[in-house]
Design an enzyme around this catalytic site. Structure first.
Site, PDB file in Angstrom:
ATOM      1  N   SER A   1      67.945  40.767   1.835  1.00  0.00           N
ATOM      2  CA  SER A   1      68.357  41.213   3.185  1.00  0.00           C
ATOM      3  C   SER A   1      69.778  41.759   3.282  1.00  0.00           C
ATOM      4  O   SER A   1      70.194  42.159   4.364  1.00  0.00           O
ATOM      5  CB  SER A   1      68.203  40.104   4.247  1.00  0.00           C
ATOM      6  OG  SER A   1      66.846  39.899   4.573  1.00  0.00           O
ATOM      7  N   THR A   2      70.521  41.797   2.167  1.00  0.00           N
ATOM      8  CA  THR A   2      71.935  42.194   2.277  1.00  0.00           C
ATOM      9  C   THR A   2      72.176  43.695   2.100  1.00  0.00           C
ATOM     10  O   THR A   2      73.314  44.149   2.147  1.00  0.00           O
ATOM     11  CB  THR A   2      72.814  41.439   1.260  1.00  0.00           C
ATOM     12  OG1 THR A   2      72.426  41.839  -0.059  1.00  0.00           O
ATOM     13  CG2 THR A   2      72.675  39.941   1.412  1.00  0.00           C
ATOM     14  N   GLY A   3      71.079  44.458   1.879  1.00  0.00           N
ATOM     15  CA  GLY A   3      71.225  45.916   1.738  1.00  0.00           C
ATOM     16  C   GLY A   3      70.747  46.600   3.002  1.00  0.00           C
ATOM     17  O   GLY A   3      71.388  46.499   4.052  1.00  0.00           O
TER      18      GLY A   3
ATOM     19  N   TYR B   1      68.641  45.776   5.061  1.00  0.00           N
ATOM     20  CA  TYR B   1      68.412  44.859   6.181  1.00  0.00           C
ATOM     21  C   TYR B   1      69.697  44.259   6.760  1.00  0.00           C
ATOM     22  O   TYR B   1      69.646  43.458   7.691  1.00  0.00           O
ATOM     23  CB  TYR B   1      67.401  43.763   5.791  1.00  0.00           C
ATOM     24  CG  TYR B   1      65.964  44.230   5.784  1.00  0.00           C
ATOM     25  CD1 TYR B   1      65.621  45.546   6.081  1.00  0.00           C
ATOM     26  CD2 TYR B   1      64.914  43.364   5.474  1.00  0.00           C
ATOM     27  CE1 TYR B   1      64.299  45.981   6.078  1.00  0.00           C
ATOM     28  CE2 TYR B   1      63.589  43.784   5.478  1.00  0.00           C
ATOM     29  CZ  TYR B   1      63.286  45.090   5.768  1.00  0.00           C
ATOM     30  OH  TYR B   1      61.971  45.503   5.770  1.00  0.00           O
TER      31      TYR B   1
ATOM     32  N   ILE C   1      68.009  43.447 -11.381  1.00  0.00           N
ATOM     33  CA  ILE C   1      66.913  42.471 -11.338  1.00  0.00           C
ATOM     34  C   ILE C   1      65.762  42.865 -12.274  1.00  0.00           C
ATOM     35  O   ILE C   1      65.088  41.989 -12.810  1.00  0.00           O
ATOM     36  CB  ILE C   1      66.416  42.296  -9.876  1.00  0.00           C
ATOM     37  CG1 ILE C   1      65.548  41.055  -9.715  1.00  0.00           C
ATOM     38  CG2 ILE C   1      65.664  43.503  -9.364  1.00  0.00           C
ATOM     39  CD1 ILE C   1      66.273  39.854  -9.261  1.00  0.00           C
TER      40      ILE C   1
ATOM     41  N   ASN D   1      59.396  44.781   2.004  1.00  0.00           N
ATOM     42  CA  ASN D   1      59.150  44.902   3.454  1.00  0.00           C
ATOM     43  C   ASN D   1      57.712  44.459   3.721  1.00  0.00           C
ATOM     44  O   ASN D   1      56.945  44.196   2.788  1.00  0.00           O
ATOM     45  CB  ASN D   1      59.419  46.323   3.951  1.00  0.00           C
ATOM     46  CG  ASN D   1      58.554  47.342   3.255  1.00  0.00           C
ATOM     47  OD1 ASN D   1      57.330  47.243   3.260  1.00  0.00           O
ATOM     48  ND2 ASN D   1      59.179  48.323   2.619  1.00  0.00           N
TER      49      ASN D   1
ATOM     50  N   GLY E   1      66.110  50.519  -2.548  1.00  0.00           N
ATOM     51  CA  GLY E   1      66.863  49.363  -3.045  1.00  0.00           C
ATOM     52  C   GLY E   1      66.174  48.637  -4.186  1.00  0.00           C
ATOM     53  O   GLY E   1      65.615  49.254  -5.101  1.00  0.00           O
ATOM     54  N   VAL E   2      66.212  47.324  -4.137  1.00  0.00           N
ATOM     55  CA  VAL E   2      65.601  46.481  -5.174  1.00  0.00           C
ATOM     56  C   VAL E   2      64.104  46.780  -5.285  1.00  0.00           C
ATOM     57  O   VAL E   2      63.556  46.868  -6.392  1.00  0.00           O
ATOM     58  CB  VAL E   2      65.718  44.981  -4.814  1.00  0.00           C
ATOM     59  CG1 VAL E   2      65.102  44.117  -5.889  1.00  0.00           C
ATOM     60  CG2 VAL E   2      67.144  44.573  -4.611  1.00  0.00           C
ATOM     61  N   ASP E   3      63.473  46.923  -4.139  1.00  0.00           N
ATOM     62  CA  ASP E   3      62.027  47.164  -4.085  1.00  0.00           C
ATOM     63  C   ASP E   3      61.663  48.426  -4.883  1.00  0.00           C
ATOM     64  O   ASP E   3      60.751  48.409  -5.732  1.00  0.00           O
ATOM     65  CB  ASP E   3      61.664  47.326  -2.596  1.00  0.00           C
ATOM     66  CG  ASP E   3      60.199  47.121  -2.294  1.00  0.00           C
ATOM     67  OD1 ASP E   3      59.457  46.711  -3.210  1.00  0.00           O
ATOM     68  OD2 ASP E   3      59.802  47.358  -1.137  1.00  0.00           O
TER      69      ASP E   3
HETATM   70  N1  AR6 Z   1      69.001  44.698  -8.851  1.00  0.00           N
HETATM   71  C1  AR6 Z   1      69.649  43.751  -8.139  1.00  0.00           C
HETATM   72  N2  AR6 Z   1      70.119  43.948  -6.897  1.00  0.00           N
HETATM   73  C2  AR6 Z   1      69.950  45.168  -6.353  1.00  0.00           C
HETATM   74  C3  AR6 Z   1      69.293  46.235  -7.038  1.00  0.00           C
HETATM   75  C4  AR6 Z   1      68.809  45.958  -8.342  1.00  0.00           C
HETATM   76  N3  AR6 Z   1      68.173  46.875  -9.056  1.00  0.00           N
HETATM   77  N4  AR6 Z   1      69.284  47.322  -6.210  1.00  0.00           N
HETATM   78  C5  AR6 Z   1      69.912  46.964  -5.066  1.00  0.00           C
HETATM   79  N5  AR6 Z   1      70.335  45.678  -5.152  1.00  0.00           N
HETATM   80  P1  AR6 Z   1      67.878  45.988  -0.463  1.00  0.00           P
HETATM   81  P2  AR6 Z   1      66.999  44.320   1.782  1.00  0.00           P
HETATM   82  C6  AR6 Z   1      71.012  44.843  -4.136  1.00  0.00           C
HETATM   83  O1  AR6 Z   1      68.213  47.105   0.456  1.00  0.00           O
HETATM   84  O2  AR6 Z   1      68.351  44.379   2.394  1.00  0.00           O
HETATM   85  C7  AR6 Z   1      63.807  48.208   0.793  1.00  0.00           C
HETATM   86  O3  AR6 Z   1      63.642  49.554   1.071  1.00  0.00           O
HETATM   87  C8  AR6 Z   1      71.699  45.555  -3.019  1.00  0.00           C
HETATM   88  O4  AR6 Z   1      73.028  45.872  -3.378  1.00  0.00           O
HETATM   89  O5  AR6 Z   1      67.173  46.307  -1.722  1.00  0.00           O
HETATM   90  O6  AR6 Z   1      66.289  42.995   1.728  1.00  0.00           O
HETATM   91  C9  AR6 Z   1      62.573  47.378   1.094  1.00  0.00           C
HETATM   92  O7  AR6 Z   1      61.363  48.103   0.934  1.00  0.00           O
HETATM   93  C10 AR6 Z   1      71.651  44.526  -1.892  1.00  0.00           C
HETATM   94  O8  AR6 Z   1      72.745  43.640  -1.972  1.00  0.00           O
HETATM   95  O9  AR6 Z   1      66.947  44.875   0.277  1.00  0.00           O
HETATM   96  C11 AR6 Z   1      62.774  46.982   2.528  1.00  0.00           C
HETATM   97  O10 AR6 Z   1      62.329  47.975   3.415  1.00  0.00           O
HETATM   98  C12 AR6 Z   1      70.415  43.696  -2.188  1.00  0.00           C
HETATM   99  O11 AR6 Z   1      70.002  44.093  -3.491  1.00  0.00           O
HETATM  100  C13 AR6 Z   1      64.275  46.838   2.627  1.00  0.00           C
HETATM  101  O12 AR6 Z   1      64.828  47.676   1.633  1.00  0.00           O
HETATM  102  C14 AR6 Z   1      69.277  43.884  -1.214  1.00  0.00           C
HETATM  103  O13 AR6 Z   1      69.228  45.219  -0.787  1.00  0.00           O
HETATM  104  C15 AR6 Z   1      64.728  45.420   2.349  1.00  0.00           C
HETATM  105  O14 AR6 Z   1      66.100  45.344   2.585  1.00  0.00           O
END
Ligand code: AR6
Length: 185
Positions: free
Chosen positions: A129-131, A133, A16, A29, A37-39
């Site tokens: 939310s798919t990581g 969460y 992303i 969050n 993760g993405v954040d």
């Molecule tokens: N680019 C695109 N997709 C990604 C990337 C990236 N660089 N990195 C991971 N993903 P998550 P959530 C995918 O955990 O479930 C954080 O700590 C990953 O494979 O990032 O909404 C926040 O601070 C997954 O499918 O987000 C919150 O505390 C998707 O992005 C919490 O995680 C989402 O995974 C939010 O959890």
């Protein structure tokens, strides 16, 4: 790429932070103070300005700058995008599946509305939310695709909404959801 009446939906396998869309959506969050993760990836790539902008937003007594199911918009620091739409998806709980589904729908709708309000012609979403969460990917993909595709069937237009999937399996699941999507539901 699937063209709809008021914009197209595109799927890419990628990161992303590399997207040059007008806005990118962060899977944040409620504290908006960064995370994994993405954040984490977005904050690392954007540089410290992004966190400063987030921390300037008002917080409630529990340190929340954005409620679950809602969004906040900031500038994007060093990222190619102009804006980051910080979106807080639900932490999935099977016992409250209906509520989680509604919150995931809402967060996508509000992110699209925020993109329009900020004049964005293009926006990139991760699979919110798919990581961490733990939202089941098949359901999450169907909800995300349905909200976005339905939104693009009526004005206002967003020329391009891109889902950026990090793993091949996620890409495949989103591709199936997009292929299966029909305006009738
Ligand atoms: N680019 C695109 N997709 C990604 C990337 C990236 N660089 N990195 C991971 N993903 P998550 P959530 C995918 O955990 O479930 C954080 O700590 C990953 O494979 O990032 O909404 C926040 O601070 C997954 O499918 O987000 C919150 O505390 C998707 O992005 C919490 O995680 C989402 O995974 C939010 O959890």
């Amino acid at each position: 790429m699937r063209p709809l009446k008021h914009g197209s939906v595109e799927l890419v396998l990628g990161n992303i932070v590399d997207q040059d869309t007008d806005a990118i959506v962060n899977a944040a969050n409620t504290s908006l103070a960064g995370g994994g993760g993405v954040d984490g990836a977005i904050h690392r790539a954007a540089g410290p300005t992004l966190k400063q902008l987030c921390l300037k937003l008002p917080e409630d007594e529990r340190g929340r700058r954005c409620q679950t199911g809602h969004v906040q918009v900031t500038a994007a620091g060093n990222l190619p995008a102009k804006f980051v739409i910080h979106a807080v998806g639900p932490f999935y709980n099977e016992r409250y599946a209906k509520k989680c589904h509604a919150q995931l729908r809402q967060v996508h709708t509000l992110a699209l509305q925020a993109a329009v309000q900020h004049g964005c012609g293009s926006v990139a979403f991760p699979a919110i939310s798919t990581g961490a969460y733990r939202f089941p990917i098949v359901d999450a993909a169907r909800i995300a695709v349905d909200v976005v595709a339905s939104f693009l069937q009526t004005p206002p237009a967003i020329s391009l909404v891109r889902f950026v999937l990090f793993k091949q399996r996620q890409y495949d699941v989103f591709a199936e959801a997009l292929e299966d999507w029909s305006p009738a539901g």
